[in-house]
Scaffold this active site. Structure first.
Site, PDB file in Angstrom:
ATOM      1  N   CYS A 142      23.699  65.423  11.696  1.00  0.00           N
ATOM      2  CA  CYS A 142      24.240  64.064  12.487  1.00  0.00           C
ATOM      3  C   CYS A 142      24.684  63.331  11.165  1.00  0.00           C
ATOM      4  O   CYS A 142      23.659  62.557  10.649  1.00  0.00           O
ATOM      5  CB  CYS A 142      23.416  63.586  13.217  1.00  0.00           C
ATOM      6  SG  CYS A 142      23.894  61.972  14.019  1.00  0.00           S
ATOM      7  N   CYS A 189      24.236  59.545  12.087  1.00  0.00           N
ATOM      8  CA  CYS A 189      22.959  59.047  12.144  1.00  0.00           C
ATOM      9  C   CYS A 189      22.417  58.945  10.578  1.00  0.00           C
ATOM     10  O   CYS A 189      21.836  57.935  10.355  1.00  0.00           O
ATOM     11  CB  CYS A 189      21.729  60.116  12.791  1.00  0.00           C
ATOM     12  SG  CYS A 189      22.583  60.672  14.306  1.00  0.00           S
ATOM     13  N   ASP A 190      22.660  59.981   9.996  1.00  0.00           N
ATOM     14  CA  ASP A 190      22.006  59.898   8.329  1.00  0.00           C
ATOM     15  C   ASP A 190      22.847  59.611   7.455  1.00  0.00           C
ATOM     16  O   ASP A 190      22.351  59.442   6.072  1.00  0.00           O
ATOM     17  CB  ASP A 190      21.463  61.316   8.269  1.00  0.00           C
ATOM     18  CG  ASP A 190      20.162  61.433   9.480  1.00  0.00           C
ATOM     19  OD1 ASP A 190      19.791  60.712   9.822  1.00  0.00           O
ATOM     20  OD2 ASP A 190      20.141  62.614   9.719  1.00  0.00           O
TER      21      ASP A 190
END
Ligand code: FAD
Ligand code: NAP
Length: 312
Positions: free
Chosen positions: A134, A137-138
């Site tokens: 992701c 997300c990261d």
């Protein structure tokens, strides 16, 4: 007894919820184990949903879907469903993690899919410590750092573009020299100076220490090994169908399935079992697009309403 249980709260489940409640069903629960929205909430941008001209991130895009459904009376229960069973009286048992069972007259399964593993050494060991699926997300953890992306589909290329806005460099590793992503995206990637293409290459190993990933060893075209010292690798190598809840105690599936594990449905999203519908990415021939999953959800809900009306 629920009129309708919807399993999964992605675009298919939310659209099913909207059409079922607005269509007059009173007791409709959407079982979604996380926050509603589905896998598009992992995406950094969506620009191909008709009528939404503004490019948005997946979470902002999906938030109003949930609000709209709730207005018409859809209930969300944040529960993980383990199994669906068809009872002798024609109703369905929904087995919830922890042992509780809910009964429903009809069920729409919208559990979608989840990221596949690429299968290289160290992938599991460093998952969440440098290996990610992701970018939204990261990606921020690698601001101004070099990262690698693995894959040659729409997701890999779109997320490589997203990461190129945050990171100093993106090494895009793909096993062939042709990409399966849409031509427009390929063109954008090729023009991006921060993205370096490493084609006809495979990851041999991800390595690091207890603090996390330190790099990946790649076998390149001429057979030699290239050591890419990156603290992060994003793998986007396709999706697996989430069909586990349809598996029965004898190991067989509740309804007819396709060879790849997708659920067989007709044009009404009806499965081979009466009262059981499937919508979105887990159904056969799904184009794996938000617009299609949403359309499926609406069709399945209208079919479920008609099925319930005709009971007894
Ligand atoms: P999903 O979105 O997968 O939703 C399924 C839901 O079911 C999940 O929320 C999951 O938590 C829940 N669930 C699963 N099992 C259970 C269980 N046992 N109990 C309870 N809940 C459960 N499509 C586009 O049209 N345009 C794009 O730009 C685009 N970009 C994408 C970018 C990325 C990174 C990804 C991964 C996908 C992208 N897609 C895009 C594809 C799109 O996201 C999917 O086609 C769509 O989300 C499918 O919707 P769905 O409702 O079928 O399933
Ligand atoms: P995908 O289209 O299946 O692509 C997976 C990629 O990973 C392929 O390039 C494949 O290589 C590669 N791959 C597979 N297994 C591998 C392994 N073990 N090691 C290394 N590489 C591997 O998956 P996706 O990109 O996630 O897309 C899924 C679906 O969602 C598609 O239908 C896509 O069109 C859709 N989607 C659409 C959008 C959009 O409309 N904007 C955005 C994202 C996703 P090969 O090419 O050699 O097979």
């Amino acid at each position: 007894m629920l009129d309708l249980a919807i399993i999964g709260g992605g675009p298919a489940g939310l659209s099913a919820g909207l059409y079922a409640t607005r269509g007059g069903l009173k007791n409709v629960v959407m079982f979604e184990k996380g926050m509603p929205g589905g896998q598009i909430t992992l995406s950094s941008e969506i620009e191909n949903y008709p009528g939404v001209a503004q490019v948005m991130d997946g979470i902002s895009f999906m938030t109003p879907w949930n609000e709209q459904c709730m207005r018409f009376g859809l209930k969300h229960e944040m529960l993980n469903i383990k199994q669906i069973l068809k009872n002798d009286d024609g109703n369905f048992s929904i087995k919830i993690e922890g042992g509780e069972i809910k009964l429903a007259k009809a069920v729409i399964v919208c559990t979608g899919s989840y990221p596949k593993k690429a299968g290289f050494k160290g992938e599991d060991e460093f998952f969440g410590k440098g290996v990610s699926t992701c970018a939204t997300c990261d990606g921020f953890f690698y601001k101004n750092k070099e990262v690698a992306v693995l894959g040659g589909g729409d997701t890999a290329l779109e997320e490589a573009l997203y990461l190129a806005n945050i990171c100093s460099k993106v090494h895009l590793i793909h096993r062939r020299d042709e990409f399966r992503a849409a031509p427009l995206i390929i063109e954008k990637v090729k023009k991006n100076e921060k993205i370096e293409l490493i084609t006809c290459a495979s990851i041999e190993e991800a390595y690091g220490d207890k603090t996390g990933l330190m790099g990946v060893k790649i076998k390149v075209k001429d057979g030699s090994i290239k050591d890419l010292k990156v603290p992060g690798i994003f793998t986007f190598v396709g999706l697996n169908v989430r069909n586990e809840i349809l598996k029965q105690d004898d190991g067989k599936f509740l309804c007819q399935m396709e060879e790849g594990g997708q659920v067989s449905v007709d044009l009404k999203m009806q499965t081979s079992v009466k009262g059981l519908f499937a919508a979105g990415d887990l159904r056969k021939d799904a184009p794996k697009q938000v617009i299609c999953a949403a359309g499926d959800g609406a069709v399945a809900a209208l079919s479920a309403i008609s099925y319930i009306e005709n009971l007894h």
